[in-house]
Design a protein around this motif. Structure first.
Motif, PDB file in Angstrom:
ATOM      1  N   PHE A  51     -18.743  71.377 -42.435  1.00 56.97           N
ATOM      2  CA  PHE A  51     -17.576  70.508 -42.510  1.00 56.97           C
ATOM      3  C   PHE A  51     -16.333  71.382 -42.572  1.00 56.97           C
ATOM      4  O   PHE A  51     -16.425  72.596 -42.824  1.00 56.97           O
ATOM      5  N   THR A  52     -15.181  70.781 -42.324  1.00 56.95           N
ATOM      6  CA  THR A  52     -13.922  71.521 -42.276  1.00 56.95           C
ATOM      7  C   THR A  52     -12.979  71.016 -43.354  1.00 56.95           C
ATOM      8  O   THR A  52     -12.847  69.799 -43.554  1.00 56.95           O
ATOM      9  N   ILE A  53     -12.329  71.957 -44.039  1.00 57.23           N
ATOM     10  CA  ILE A  53     -11.236  71.642 -44.969  1.00 57.23           C
ATOM     11  C   ILE A  53      -9.950  71.873 -44.188  1.00 57.23           C
ATOM     12  O   ILE A  53      -9.604  73.014 -43.889  1.00 57.23           O
ATOM     13  N   PRO A  54      -9.226  70.821 -43.809  1.00 53.66           N
ATOM     14  CA  PRO A  54      -8.105  70.986 -42.867  1.00 53.66           C
ATOM     15  C   PRO A  54      -6.969  71.868 -43.361  1.00 53.66           C
ATOM     16  O   PRO A  54      -6.333  72.541 -42.564  1.00 53.66           O
ATOM     17  N   GLU A  55      -6.695  71.865 -44.662  1.00 55.19           N
ATOM     18  CA  GLU A  55      -5.532  72.586 -45.176  1.00 55.19           C
ATOM     19  C   GLU A  55      -5.969  73.802 -45.984  1.00 55.19           C
ATOM     20  O   GLU A  55      -7.029  73.814 -46.607  1.00 55.19           O
ATOM     21  N   GLU A  56      -5.080  74.824 -45.982  1.00 51.97           N
ATOM     22  CA  GLU A  56      -5.361  76.012 -46.796  1.00 51.97           C
ATOM     23  C   GLU A  56      -5.415  75.648 -48.275  1.00 51.97           C
ATOM     24  O   GLU A  56      -6.221  76.172 -49.031  1.00 51.97           O
ATOM     25  N   PHE A  57      -4.530  74.730 -48.686  1.00 51.06           N
ATOM     26  CA  PHE A  57      -4.513  74.279 -50.073  1.00 51.06           C
ATOM     27  C   PHE A  57      -3.910  72.885 -50.132  1.00 51.06           C
ATOM     28  O   PHE A  57      -3.278  72.406 -49.172  1.00 51.06           O
ATOM     29  N   ALA A  60      -1.828  68.636 -56.491  1.00 47.27           N
ATOM     30  CA  ALA A  60      -2.389  67.552 -57.294  1.00 47.27           C
ATOM     31  C   ALA A  60      -1.885  66.206 -56.780  1.00 47.27           C
ATOM     32  O   ALA A  60      -0.712  66.055 -56.460  1.00 47.27           O
ATOM     33  N   TRP A  61      -2.804  65.273 -56.636  1.00 48.11           N
ATOM     34  CA  TRP A  61      -2.543  63.913 -56.163  1.00 48.11           C
ATOM     35  C   TRP A  61      -2.313  63.829 -54.660  1.00 48.11           C
ATOM     36  O   TRP A  61      -2.061  62.759 -54.128  1.00 48.11           O
ATOM     37  N   GLU A  62      -2.433  64.933 -53.945  1.00 53.32           N
ATOM     38  CA  GLU A  62      -2.328  64.871 -52.487  1.00 53.32           C
ATOM     39  C   GLU A  62      -3.675  64.431 -51.911  1.00 53.32           C
ATOM     40  O   GLU A  62      -4.733  64.863 -52.351  1.00 53.32           O
ATOM     41  N   GLY A  63      -3.642  63.588 -50.897  1.00 54.17           N
ATOM     42  CA  GLY A  63      -4.873  63.086 -50.301  1.00 54.17           C
ATOM     43  C   GLY A  63      -5.660  64.179 -49.598  1.00 54.17           C
ATOM     44  O   GLY A  63      -5.098  64.975 -48.839  1.00 54.17           O
ATOM     45  N   VAL A  64      -6.964  64.237 -49.844  1.00 52.54           N
ATOM     46  CA  VAL A  64      -7.862  65.214 -49.228  1.00 52.54           C
ATOM     47  C   VAL A  64      -8.867  64.452 -48.366  1.00 52.54           C
ATOM     48  O   VAL A  64      -9.499  63.500 -48.828  1.00 52.54           O
ATOM     49  N   ALA A  65      -9.028  64.876 -47.109  1.00 49.39           N
ATOM     50  CA  ALA A  65     -10.005  64.248 -46.211  1.00 49.39           C
ATOM     51  C   ALA A  65     -10.689  65.340 -45.404  1.00 49.39           C
ATOM     52  O   ALA A  65     -10.027  66.103 -44.697  1.00 49.39           O
ATOM     53  N   PHE A  66     -12.006  65.460 -45.509  1.00 48.03           N
ATOM     54  CA  PHE A  66     -12.750  66.468 -44.772  1.00 48.03           C
ATOM     55  C   PHE A  66     -12.999  65.987 -43.343  1.00 48.03           C
ATOM     56  O   PHE A  66     -13.100  64.789 -43.073  1.00 48.03           O
ATOM     57  N   THR A  67     -13.113  66.942 -42.398  1.00 48.11           N
ATOM     58  CA  THR A  67     -13.324  66.624 -40.991  1.00 48.11           C
ATOM     59  C   THR A  67     -14.492  67.440 -40.442  1.00 48.11           C
ATOM     60  O   THR A  67     -15.027  68.325 -41.127  1.00 48.11           O
ATOM     61  N   TYR A  75     -26.573  62.116 -46.507  1.00 49.61           N
ATOM     62  CA  TYR A  75     -25.590  63.064 -47.037  1.00 49.61           C
ATOM     63  C   TYR A  75     -25.430  62.872 -48.539  1.00 49.61           C
ATOM     64  O   TYR A  75     -25.550  61.759 -49.052  1.00 49.61           O
ATOM     65  N   LYS A  76     -25.130  63.988 -49.207  1.00 44.00           N
ATOM     66  CA  LYS A  76     -24.786  63.936 -50.616  1.00 44.00           C
ATOM     67  C   LYS A  76     -23.666  64.934 -50.867  1.00 44.00           C
ATOM     68  O   LYS A  76     -23.834  66.133 -50.672  1.00 44.00           O
ATOM     69  N   TRP A  77     -22.513  64.424 -51.283  1.00 45.85           N
ATOM     70  CA  TRP A  77     -21.349  65.259 -51.575  1.00 45.85           C
ATOM     71  C   TRP A  77     -21.163  65.384 -53.085  1.00 45.85           C
ATOM     72  O   TRP A  77     -21.324  64.422 -53.812  1.00 45.85           O
ATOM     73  N   ASP A  78     -20.760  66.581 -53.498  1.00 40.96           N
ATOM     74  CA  ASP A  78     -20.307  66.832 -54.868  1.00 40.96           C
ATOM     75  C   ASP A  78     -18.970  67.552 -54.735  1.00 40.96           C
ATOM     76  O   ASP A  78     -18.912  68.676 -54.226  1.00 40.96           O
ATOM     77  N   ARG A  88     -21.095  59.959 -44.757  1.00 42.08           N
ATOM     78  CA  ARG A  88     -20.974  61.136 -43.896  1.00 42.08           C
ATOM     79  C   ARG A  88     -19.567  61.716 -44.019  1.00 42.08           C
ATOM     80  O   ARG A  88     -19.396  62.916 -44.256  1.00 42.08           O
ATOM     81  N   ILE A  89     -18.545  60.879 -43.837  1.00 42.65           N
ATOM     82  CA  ILE A  89     -17.161  61.309 -44.008  1.00 42.65           C
ATOM     83  C   ILE A  89     -16.576  60.490 -45.155  1.00 42.65           C
ATOM     84  O   ILE A  89     -16.296  59.298 -44.990  1.00 42.65           O
ATOM     85  N   PRO A  90     -16.419  61.084 -46.320  1.00 42.81           N
ATOM     86  CA  PRO A  90     -15.944  60.324 -47.487  1.00 42.81           C
ATOM     87  C   PRO A  90     -14.526  59.813 -47.288  1.00 42.81           C
ATOM     88  O   PRO A  90     -13.744  60.371 -46.507  1.00 42.81           O
ATOM     89  N   ASP A  91     -14.205  58.752 -48.008  1.00 43.76           N
ATOM     90  CA  ASP A  91     -12.834  58.262 -48.010  1.00 43.76           C
ATOM     91  C   ASP A  91     -11.911  59.322 -48.611  1.00 43.76           C
ATOM     92  O   ASP A  91     -12.342  60.168 -49.409  1.00 43.76           O
ATOM     93  N   MET A  92     -10.647  59.257 -48.221  1.00 41.33           N
ATOM     94  CA  MET A  92      -9.668  60.196 -48.769  1.00 41.33           C
ATOM     95  C   MET A  92      -9.592  60.044 -50.286  1.00 41.33           C
ATOM     96  O   MET A  92      -9.640  58.940 -50.821  1.00 41.33           O
ATOM     97  N   PHE A  93      -9.540  61.162 -50.977  1.00 43.36           N
ATOM     98  CA  PHE A  93      -9.470  61.150 -52.430  1.00 43.36           C
ATOM     99  C   PHE A  93      -8.495  62.224 -52.886  1.00 43.36           C
ATOM    100  O   PHE A  93      -7.946  62.967 -52.065  1.00 43.36           O
ATOM    101  N   THR A  94      -8.246  62.313 -54.191  1.00 38.95           N
ATOM    102  CA  THR A  94      -7.280  63.274 -54.720  1.00 38.95           C
ATOM    103  C   THR A  94      -7.882  64.059 -55.880  1.00 38.95           C
ATOM    104  O   THR A  94      -8.760  63.579 -56.588  1.00 38.95           O
TER     105      THR A  94
END
Length: 267
Positions: A51-57, A60-67, A75-78, A88-94
């Motif tokens: 999976f890809t983490i789109p941003e370098e960083f 706090a409270w900024e939306g995170v969405a993996f691609t 799938y199991k995410w922690d 498979r692709i989790p909802d955006m979270f913070t």
């Protein structure tokens, strides 16, 4: 007569015992070769998840969405903060606090599991400069009569406060700059690494307030970063790790307008 018959039989069946053994051995070798040539079922290849983490960083409270999440049966995410997902692709979270978070993705294919681990960095924002670009007169921020005559140029100081246990906690007070006229604006105040953001009111926290210092009565609030009826803007350049947020009520000619500049520091 008998010898003649034996010779005739030998001519009809010329194989000897050793010839029979050789023939049987060749048949056995051929059978083994045939067995060896039979293809077994190919083993199931379980791909390593990705999976890809789109941003370098993030902040706090900024939306995170993996691609770019790889395909699998399950799938199991922690996410490293107590939250999990089986999508498979989790909802955006913070992430609610700065730090380094270990994200673990386990995929299941044909009953077999494989895991990949990556790290999400959540930066802390630190204010280093606050600008006063415009101020309100006549106690307008305190609900006063905005039509009342001005009391002259303000003696301005900056106060930064948090709100804890249902009470305001002042964490910084600047020196006072006296008799500040509008043509002297913007007025700049340097501050030393004041943390910005958090669970309480997100980027509106802590409270940056400009006051007009008064001798014989309460100091007058003339600009604030959390005023009703105004507008706010937030900007962060992740390449330079520099940013600012602005709060404005009214106009630059008449209003409460301040800008807080900050830097992002990675864990």
């Amino acid at each position: 007569m008998l010898s003649s018959a034996l010779c005739a039989a030998k001519k009809r069946n010329p194989l000897t015992a050793s010839d029979n053994m050789r023939k049987q051995l060749l048949a056995a070798v051929a059978a083994l070769a045939l067995l060896a040539s039979c293809k077994k079922d190919d083993p199931v290849v379980v791909p390593t998840p990705e999976f890809t983490i789109p941003e370098e960083f993030y902040t706090a409270w900024e939306g995170v969405a993996f691609t770019d999440v790889s395909q699998a049966d399950a799938y199991k995410w922690d996410f490293g903060n107590g939250e999990t997902s089986t999508s498979r692709i989790p909802d955006m979270f913070t992430y609610k606090k700065p730090g380094s978070y270990t994200v673990k993705l386990t995929t299941y294919t044909n009953g077999q599991a494989k895991t990949i681990i990556k790290v999400v960095k959540v930066a802390q924002l630190y204010a280093y400069e606050v600008e006063l670009r415009s101020y309100l007169e006549n106690y307008a921020l305190e609900g006063g009569d905005i039509s009342a005559p001005s009391e002259g140029n303000p003696d301005v100081y900056l106060q930064v406060a948090t709100y804890e246990n249902n009470a305001e906690q002042v964490i910084y007070t600047s020196d006072t700059q006296y008799n500040v006229s509008r043509d002297q604006l913007p007025l700049t105040f340097a501050v030393d690494r004041i943390p910005v953001g958090g669970e309480f009111r997100h980027y509106n926290y802590p409270f940056f307030s400009f006051y007009d210092q008064k001798e014989n009565k309460a100091d007058r609030l003339i600009a604030h970063n959390y005023v009703g009826g105004g507008s706010s803007r937030f900007h962060l350049d992740k390449e330079t790790k520099e940013g600012h947020f602005a709060y404005q009520r009214g106009t630059d000619d008449w209003g409460s307008h301040l800008v807080v500049k900050f830097r992002a520091e990675l864990p």
